[in-house]
Each structure stands twice: as C-alpha cells, then as structure tokens.
Design a protein around this motif. Structure first.
Motif, PDB file in Angstrom:
ATOM      1  N   LEU A 150      -5.857  35.299   3.039  1.00 15.90           N
ATOM      2  CA  LEU A 150      -5.037  34.226   3.610  1.00 15.90           C
ATOM      3  C   LEU A 150      -4.347  33.428   2.516  1.00 15.90           C
ATOM      4  O   LEU A 150      -3.157  33.107   2.622  1.00 15.90           O
ATOM      5  CB  LEU A 150      -5.923  33.306   4.460  1.00 15.90           C
ATOM      6  CG  LEU A 150      -5.220  32.197   5.248  1.00 15.90           C
ATOM      7  CD1 LEU A 150      -4.208  32.782   6.226  1.00 15.90           C
ATOM      8  CD2 LEU A 150      -6.250  31.352   5.996  1.00 15.90           C
ATOM      9  N   ILE A 195      -9.357  33.979  14.379  1.00 12.87           N
ATOM     10  CA  ILE A 195      -8.690  35.283  14.362  1.00 12.87           C
ATOM     11  C   ILE A 195      -9.716  36.412  14.484  1.00 12.87           C
ATOM     12  O   ILE A 195      -9.512  37.392  15.213  1.00 12.87           O
ATOM     13  CB  ILE A 195      -7.863  35.443  13.071  1.00 12.87           C
ATOM     14  CG1 ILE A 195      -6.693  34.452  13.076  1.00 12.87           C
ATOM     15  CG2 ILE A 195      -7.341  36.878  12.935  1.00 12.87           C
ATOM     16  CD1 ILE A 195      -5.901  34.433  11.794  1.00 12.87           C
ATOM     17  N   PHE A 216       4.261  33.417   2.836  1.00 16.11           N
ATOM     18  CA  PHE A 216       4.593  32.619   4.012  1.00 16.11           C
ATOM     19  C   PHE A 216       5.579  31.511   3.640  1.00 16.11           C
ATOM     20  O   PHE A 216       6.575  31.292   4.315  1.00 16.11           O
ATOM     21  CB  PHE A 216       3.318  31.998   4.603  1.00 16.11           C
ATOM     22  CG  PHE A 216       3.582  31.149   5.825  1.00 16.11           C
ATOM     23  CD1 PHE A 216       3.644  31.732   7.084  1.00 16.11           C
ATOM     24  CD2 PHE A 216       3.796  29.787   5.711  1.00 16.11           C
ATOM     25  CE1 PHE A 216       3.900  30.960   8.203  1.00 16.11           C
ATOM     26  CE2 PHE A 216       4.055  29.010   6.829  1.00 16.11           C
ATOM     27  CZ  PHE A 216       4.097  29.597   8.076  1.00 16.11           C
ATOM     28  N   VAL A 276      -2.535  40.110  10.152  1.00 16.46           N
ATOM     29  CA  VAL A 276      -2.333  38.760  10.680  1.00 16.46           C
ATOM     30  C   VAL A 276      -2.504  37.723   9.578  1.00 16.46           C
ATOM     31  O   VAL A 276      -1.698  36.783   9.442  1.00 16.46           O
ATOM     32  CB  VAL A 276      -3.324  38.471  11.836  1.00 16.46           C
ATOM     33  CG1 VAL A 276      -3.252  36.998  12.248  1.00 16.46           C
ATOM     34  CG2 VAL A 276      -3.015  39.362  13.031  1.00 16.46           C
ATOM     35  N   LEU A 277      -3.544  37.866   8.774  1.00 21.20           N
ATOM     36  CA  LEU A 277      -3.814  36.891   7.715  1.00 21.20           C
ATOM     37  C   LEU A 277      -2.688  36.846   6.690  1.00 21.20           C
ATOM     38  O   LEU A 277      -2.335  35.779   6.182  1.00 21.20           O
ATOM     39  CB  LEU A 277      -5.140  37.214   7.020  1.00 21.20           C
ATOM     40  CG  LEU A 277      -6.406  37.035   7.858  1.00 21.20           C
ATOM     41  CD1 LEU A 277      -7.628  37.470   7.065  1.00 21.20           C
ATOM     42  CD2 LEU A 277      -6.560  35.588   8.310  1.00 21.20           C
ATOM     43  N   LYS A 278      -2.121  38.003   6.384  1.00 16.81           N
ATOM     44  CA  LYS A 278      -1.075  38.060   5.363  1.00 16.81           C
ATOM     45  C   LYS A 278       0.208  37.360   5.805  1.00 16.81           C
ATOM     46  O   LYS A 278       1.009  36.947   4.960  1.00 16.81           O
ATOM     47  CB  LYS A 278      -0.775  39.517   4.990  1.00 16.81           C
ATOM     48  CG  LYS A 278      -1.820  40.136   4.064  1.00 16.81           C
ATOM     49  CD  LYS A 278      -1.438  41.552   3.677  1.00 16.81           C
ATOM     50  CE  LYS A 278      -2.414  42.137   2.662  1.00 16.81           C
ATOM     51  NZ  LYS A 278      -2.375  41.439   1.362  1.00 16.81           N
ATOM     52  N   ARG A 279       0.397  37.229   7.116  1.00 14.35           N
ATOM     53  CA  ARG A 279       1.629  36.593   7.576  1.00 14.35           C
ATOM     54  C   ARG A 279       1.380  35.228   8.218  1.00 14.35           C
ATOM     55  O   ARG A 279       2.269  34.679   8.863  1.00 14.35           O
ATOM     56  CB  ARG A 279       2.358  37.505   8.558  1.00 14.35           C
ATOM     57  CG  ARG A 279       1.617  37.809   9.842  1.00 14.35           C
ATOM     58  CD  ARG A 279       2.503  38.602  10.806  1.00 14.35           C
ATOM     59  NE  ARG A 279       1.831  38.857  12.076  1.00 14.35           N
ATOM     60  CZ  ARG A 279       1.195  39.992  12.377  1.00 14.35           C
ATOM     61  NH1 ARG A 279       1.160  40.980  11.483  1.00 14.35           N
ATOM     62  NH2 ARG A 279       0.609  40.151  13.540  1.00 14.35           N
ATOM     63  N   SER A 280       0.166  34.696   8.026  1.00 15.06           N
ATOM     64  CA  SER A 280      -0.184  33.420   8.656  1.00 15.06           C
ATOM     65  C   SER A 280      -0.060  32.253   7.684  1.00 15.06           C
ATOM     66  O   SER A 280      -0.171  32.414   6.467  1.00 15.06           O
ATOM     67  CB  SER A 280      -1.616  33.469   9.197  1.00 15.06           C
ATOM     68  OG  SER A 280      -1.737  34.426  10.228  1.00 15.06           O
ATOM     69  N   ASP A 281       0.157  31.091   8.238  1.00 13.28           N
ATOM     70  CA  ASP A 281       0.224  29.858   7.461  1.00 13.28           C
ATOM     71  C   ASP A 281      -1.200  29.382   7.181  1.00 13.28           C
ATOM     72  O   ASP A 281      -1.930  29.023   8.112  1.00 13.28           O
ATOM     73  CB  ASP A 281       0.990  28.799   8.261  1.00 13.28           C
ATOM     74  CG  ASP A 281       1.133  27.487   7.510  1.00 13.28           C
ATOM     75  OD1 ASP A 281       0.553  27.367   6.410  1.00 13.28           O
ATOM     76  OD2 ASP A 281       1.809  26.577   8.030  1.00 13.28           O
ATOM     77  N   PRO A 282      -1.633  29.357   5.921  1.00  8.12           N
ATOM     78  CA  PRO A 282      -3.008  28.957   5.610  1.00  8.12           C
ATOM     79  C   PRO A 282      -3.314  27.510   5.964  1.00  8.12           C
ATOM     80  O   PRO A 282      -4.487  27.142   6.085  1.00  8.12           O
ATOM     81  CB  PRO A 282      -3.113  29.199   4.101  1.00  8.12           C
ATOM     82  CG  PRO A 282      -1.712  29.166   3.601  1.00  8.12           C
ATOM     83  CD  PRO A 282      -0.872  29.710   4.708  1.00  8.12           C
ATOM     84  N   THR A 335      -4.231  28.004   9.878  1.00  7.18           N
ATOM     85  CA  THR A 335      -4.902  29.214  10.341  1.00  7.18           C
ATOM     86  C   THR A 335      -6.407  29.119  10.143  1.00  7.18           C
ATOM     87  O   THR A 335      -6.870  28.737   9.060  1.00  7.18           O
ATOM     88  CB  THR A 335      -4.368  30.449   9.585  1.00  7.18           C
ATOM     89  OG1 THR A 335      -2.961  30.563   9.826  1.00  7.18           O
ATOM     90  CG2 THR A 335      -5.062  31.720  10.068  1.00  7.18           C
ATOM     91  N   ASN A 336      -7.163  29.447  11.174  1.00  2.00           N
ATOM     92  CA  ASN A 336      -8.619  29.486  11.113  1.00  2.00           C
ATOM     93  C   ASN A 336      -9.068  30.943  11.152  1.00  2.00           C
ATOM     94  O   ASN A 336      -8.836  31.646  12.130  1.00  2.00           O
ATOM     95  CB  ASN A 336      -9.222  28.702  12.289  1.00  2.00           C
ATOM     96  CG  ASN A 336     -10.732  28.593  12.204  1.00  2.00           C
ATOM     97  OD1 ASN A 336     -11.436  29.594  12.242  1.00  2.00           O
ATOM     98  ND2 ASN A 336     -11.229  27.370  12.102  1.00  2.00           N
TER      99      ASN A 336
END
Length: 333
Positions: free
Chosen positions: A312, A284, A319, A270-276, A279-280
């Motif tokens: 992230l 998650i 991302f 999830v972190l690798k494909r999330s917008d930093p 994203t919190n």
C-alpha cells in the motif's frame, strides 16, 4: 447473488438463565453443578437462514433439551479443562458433533468450557457434500467425529482464528463476503467429517485440464467476488478429491492453494491502486474472503515478499502521481 441479511449479537452470561439459548433458537434446561458465579458470553451470528453460536462459560453445568426443532446443528468443543460427556461419549477439544432436527440432547460439562455451533436447514448442509457420494443418512442420526490428532489441531486452530473475528463484533460484510464467511465456516466442519470417512478409490480424471480451464472461466465471471471451493464443486458437479487431482495434475498446486493465490493477487492489485490515506487493509482482506488477519498477512508476504501495508505504501507514489494532473488543472486552470 441474492441479498444476505447479516446480524450479530453478543449476550453476557451471568446466570444459568442466560445459557438457555446456548445455540441460537434453542431452549435448554441448564443446571449449575459447581459453586461460584457463572460468567461468560454468548455470540450469535445469522447470515440469511444460517446461524452460528459461540459460547464460553466458567463453571460446570448440565444441559438438556432439543437443539433445534427444524435445523441440523454441527458443534465443536473448542476448549475445556476437564473431560466432557455428551451423547454418551467422551468429548475432547476438536471433536465434531452432529445434532439432527428435533434431537433430545444432553451433556455434562465438568468445568469451564467453550464451544461453537453452526445450524442450517438440512438441505443446505447436504449441498456441501452433494458430490462426495457419502451415506444418505449421514446427518439423520446423532454422531461424534474424532479427527486424527494433527488434523484436529489444525482444523481447531483455523476455526478459532475465524470465529475470533466474529466475536469481536466488528465485521461489516458485503453480501459476497458474508456468503464466503458462511461457506468457510461450513467447510471447517465438512473437511473434518470427510477426514473421518473411509477412503474411496480415486476417481479417474479424463479431462482435468479442461476442468481447470472451466473453473478459471467461472472465477473470471465472478469478478472480484471471492469464490469458495464448495461453490466450485457444486457448480461443476465434482467432488473435492476430483477437483484436487485435476488442479494438482494440471498446475502442480491444489485448488485451495490456487484460489487463495488468486485472491491474494486481486488484493495486491487493489492495494497498488488505492489511496493509503483512506484505505484499510483489513477491510480489503475481508472483502476478498480473508477473515484471519495474521494468517492473511503471512500468506501475502510469503507470496509477494512484502507485507500488505508495504504494498500500500509503495503504491502511494503512483496514486499521488495519477492525481497530479487533476491538481494542476485546479491550481492553474
């Protein structure tokens, strides 16, 4: 999964009257024994029919009353500066007490103290131990369990870390996360009580690898929802010891450690494909069943060699790269 209504409330303690509901739904008679202002707080969390209460108070008190007319209540003394006497027993931090429905309870706290309780209908607690082959009347009488020193310290530490998040009052839980939190709180008490049970002969495993494979299929069907070990034991009708032996012999790692690593791998994805930017990490982690941020970060770094925040940030370039084609179309289209 059925919808779980979750509510939380925090009540300041400024008199003995505020302590009457020391356990959610109870009505105790409280007498202050020492001079000075009685201060502290009560936190009540409800997840469906399950409830948890955390109390902290500053002075010696005597309490008497029925803990609950219809619920089984398990309690743990978290801290205290002087010996306590409850159920005619000395009580020390980390002890677990069992209070059946309609039990008349009395206790004396000889100084400042803190405690936590969980309450539920008896069948709900029995489900946790359904496959452990424990005495049928285990929760029908009042009891106190004193764990071995090292285990008691570890369970108490784990419990304190979980309830710290509850006391903050900032948890926003999806039904899946609420269910996992409820199971985690029950499991603290379950593991403590199981440590006090007499040892049993190991249960032979004839199809350990097949059991592990079936568990993995079950977890895949759950999707991103965190799966607790008590859920697996119930789903497959096996005890914790049987499940542990199957995983250890098949994968070289126990089921708790394996489930934790599987959740950590899901979080990493999830972190690798999330917008930093939006994203919190804590949110998650909570959705994947990690309610102790410090411990979660330690597990994550130990497994992947970097912190969740570093993952992230590393994924930020990917991302943005995946977003460029859309941006170009908007700019030049």
């Amino acid at each position: 999964m059925s919808e779980l209504n979750t509510t939380a409330r925090k009540v300041p303690i400024d008199s003995v009257e505020a302590l009457r509901e020391a356990v959610a739904g109870a009505d105790f008679d409280i007498v202050q024994l020492a001079r000075g202002n009685l201060t502290g707080s009560l936190t009540h969390l409800n997840i469906g029919s399950f409830s948890m209460s955390i109390g902290r108070f500053s002075s010696a008190v005597r309490s008497r009353g029925v803990v609950s007319p219809d619920r089984l209540t398990l309690a743990m003394l978290l801290d205290g500066s002087n010996p306590r006497y409850s159920w005619s027993h000395d009580v020390i931090p980390g002890d677990i007490g069992v209070f059946p429905p309609r039990l008349d309870h009395e206790s004396v706290y000889q100084g400042p103290a803190s405690y936590a309780t969980i309450s539920m209908l008896p069948p709900n607690m029995a489900e946790i131990f359904a496959e452990e082959n424990l005495p049928q009347d285990l929760f029908k009488v009042a009891n106190r369990y004193r764990l071995p020193t090292q285990i008691r310290a570890e369970i108490r530490k784990r419990f304190l870390a979980i309830i710290a998040q509850v006391e903050l009052g900032t948890l926003e839980l999806s039904p899946a996360a609420a269910d996992f939190l409820m199971r985690s709180l029950k499991e603290v008490f379950a593991m403590g009580i199981l440590q006090c049970m007499p040892p049993r002969r190991p249960v032979p495993i004839h199809h350990g690898a097949q059991l592990v494979n079936n568990v993995e299929i079950y977890m895949e069907s759950a999707g991103v929802r965190p799966v607790h070990i008590s859920e697996i034991c119930g789903a497959f009708g096996v005890s914790r010891r049987t499940l542990h032996r199957a995983f250890l012999e098949t994968l070289g790692i126990g089921p708790i450690g394996y489930l934790r690593r599987k959740r950590l791998c899901s979080i990493q994805a999830v972190l690798k494909r999330s917008d930093p930017e939006i994203t919190n990490v804590s949110d998650i982690a909570i959705e994947h069943g990690f309610f102790e941020h410090g411990r979660f970060s330690g597990y994550y770094k130990a497994l992947f060699g970097e912190t969740p925040s570093e993952t992230l940030r590393t994924g930020a370039g990917r991302f943005r790269s995946s977003s460029w084609p859309e941006q170009d179309l908007r700019l030049h289209g």
